[in-house]
Design a protein around this motif. Structure first.
Motif, PDB file in Angstrom:
ATOM      1  N   GLY A 179      23.318   0.585  69.051  1.00 55.82           N
ATOM      2  CA  GLY A 179      22.564   1.823  68.936  1.00 55.82           C
ATOM      3  C   GLY A 179      21.184   1.603  68.346  1.00 55.82           C
ATOM      4  N   PHE A 180      20.973   0.432  67.768  1.00 56.66           N
ATOM      5  CA  PHE A 180      19.659   0.102  67.221  1.00 56.66           C
ATOM      6  C   PHE A 180      18.566   0.236  68.275  1.00 56.66           C
ATOM      7  N   LYS A 181      18.882  -0.119  69.503  1.00 57.76           N
ATOM      8  CA  LYS A 181      17.857  -0.123  70.541  1.00 57.76           C
ATOM      9  C   LYS A 181      17.203   1.246  70.686  1.00 57.76           C
ATOM     10  N   GLY A 182      18.036   2.278  70.845  1.00 55.49           N
ATOM     11  CA  GLY A 182      17.491   3.620  70.999  1.00 55.49           C
ATOM     12  C   GLY A 182      16.804   4.122  69.749  1.00 55.49           C
ATOM     13  N   MET A 183      17.343   3.756  68.576  1.00 58.18           N
ATOM     14  CA  MET A 183      16.758   4.202  67.317  1.00 58.18           C
ATOM     15  C   MET A 183      15.383   3.575  67.108  1.00 58.18           C
ATOM     16  N   VAL A 184      15.283   2.288  67.396  1.00 59.34           N
ATOM     17  CA  VAL A 184      14.005   1.582  67.219  1.00 59.34           C
ATOM     18  C   VAL A 184      12.964   2.102  68.207  1.00 59.34           C
TER      19      VAL A 184
END
Length: 357
Positions: A179-184
């Motif tokens: 989920g880091f991808k979308g958050m970043v």
């Protein structure tokens, strides 16, 4: 005693160097998410959309067994915090694994919190867990602490931590690292400093030396990379993940994000889609916990690591010291930590592979 079974995942060629380090990974992100969700409650439609993203997994008495640690007669709350890493393809072990396991203890008065980190390379006695959700379950044996998640999911990890610590766990929060991808991406990337170029085919990362604003895909590779950075140990990777989470939290809480509704919603939308909790840990309960603990200052949040040493029998593994039992007893009884408590303080960082700003 061991059942005779032994489960040892591949270790790094050289044992990691011991370091005093801060353990902000996931805890900072979880706390940030709760606080920001509480603020979003002012707009009900937005709040409903975000809280509706959160998934739930029920952990039952059949999963945990009847011989659980007793719940103390206090209002203290113990929350298991797990960082999972979804994997696909032939190299995946049951599709998902966890590299981060922590136990957050919030005192009865809500004026003190202790976050205990369990090194992934810990070699411990694992309990038997039943099969569920397509996972095979686990026999009791000596193995890596994160094996429980791969074989029995969050329910088995919950049972394992309770058995090892003697602490009654009330809730769990699981966050998916992918989920880091979308958050970043939602906050326009995160700045990191790379002291040397990175060329890692495994995580598909090829970056030059110097400051760089990582996008979501690059950020995921950066926090997952191990052997191509620093000393190649999991301990060093944890430090890098912690630094990255701190930098991301700082940017998410900056005026640049908070004053931009589109950017703020995008971040919270991606974050909540990455969260799984037990059904009892509703957004309302999380909000209430955040509100009752709003007076909790930084010097009253203690980040500690289970007292450990390098294993002399199994290269690259760590074993818990007898002093760990003292730490666990204090937390189970909701007793405040003192300066003499036998835990590794995480308020001093070791050498870094890179940096953030």
């Amino acid at each position: 005693m061991s059942s005779g079974l032994l489960d040892l995942q591949p270790a790094s060629e050289d044992p990691p160097r011991p370091r005093r380090r801060r353990r902000w990974l996931l805890w900072a992100l979880v706390f940030l998410l709760v606080v920001m969700l509480a603020g979003a409650g002012a707009v009900y439609s937005v709040y409903a959309r975000l809280t509706g993203n959160v998934r739930h997994i029920e952990v039952t008495r059949e999963d945990l067994g009847d011989a659980r640690p007793a719940k103390t007669a206090t209002a203290a709350v113990n929350i298991l915090v797990v960082g999972s890493d979804r994997r696909e393809g032939p190299d995946a072990e049951a599709g998902e694994r966890t590299d981060t396991i922590m136990l957050a203890h919030l005192s009865t008065a809500r004026n003190e919190a202790v976050v205990v980190s369990f090194p992934r390379d810990s070699l411990v006695q694992l309990p038997a867990c039943r099969a569920r959700d397509g996972l095979p379950g686990q026999q009791g044996h000596l193995g890596m602490i994160n094996s429980s998640f791969a074989r029995g999911g969050i329910a088995c990890t919950w049972k394992t931590v309770e058995k090892l610590t003697g602490i009654h766990i009330d809730h769990f929060v699981q966050m998916d690292f992918t989920g880091f991808k979308g958050m970043v991406d939602a906050i326009g990337g995160v700045d990191v400093y790379l002291p040397e170029p990175i060329h890692d085919e495994y995580v598909r990362l090829d970056l030059p030396k110097g400051w760089r604003t990582l996008n979501g895909e690059e950020a995921l590779g950066y926090v997952r990379a191990r052997y191509s950075l620093g000393d190649g140990t999991d301990i060093e990777r944890i430090e890098r993940q912690q630094d990255f989470v701190r930098a991301m939290a700082k940017k998410a809480m900056s005026g640049e994000t908070l004053t931009d509704p589109t950017r703020l919603f995008g971040f919270l939308d991606a974050a909540t889609k990455s969260v799984t909790t037990d059904p009892a840990l509703t957004p309302g309960v999380m909000r209430d916990l955040a509100m009752t603990a709003r007076g909790l200052t930084g010097d009253r949040i203690h980040f500690v690591t289970v007292p450990w040493r390098f294993s002399t029998a199994y290269r690259g593994r760590v074993e818990w010291l007898p002093q760990a039992r003292t730490l666990f007893r204090s937390l189970a009884a909701d007793e405040p930590l003192t300066a003499g408590d036998p835990a590794t303080p995480d308020d001093a960082a070791g050498a870094k592979t890179g940096g953030t700003r």
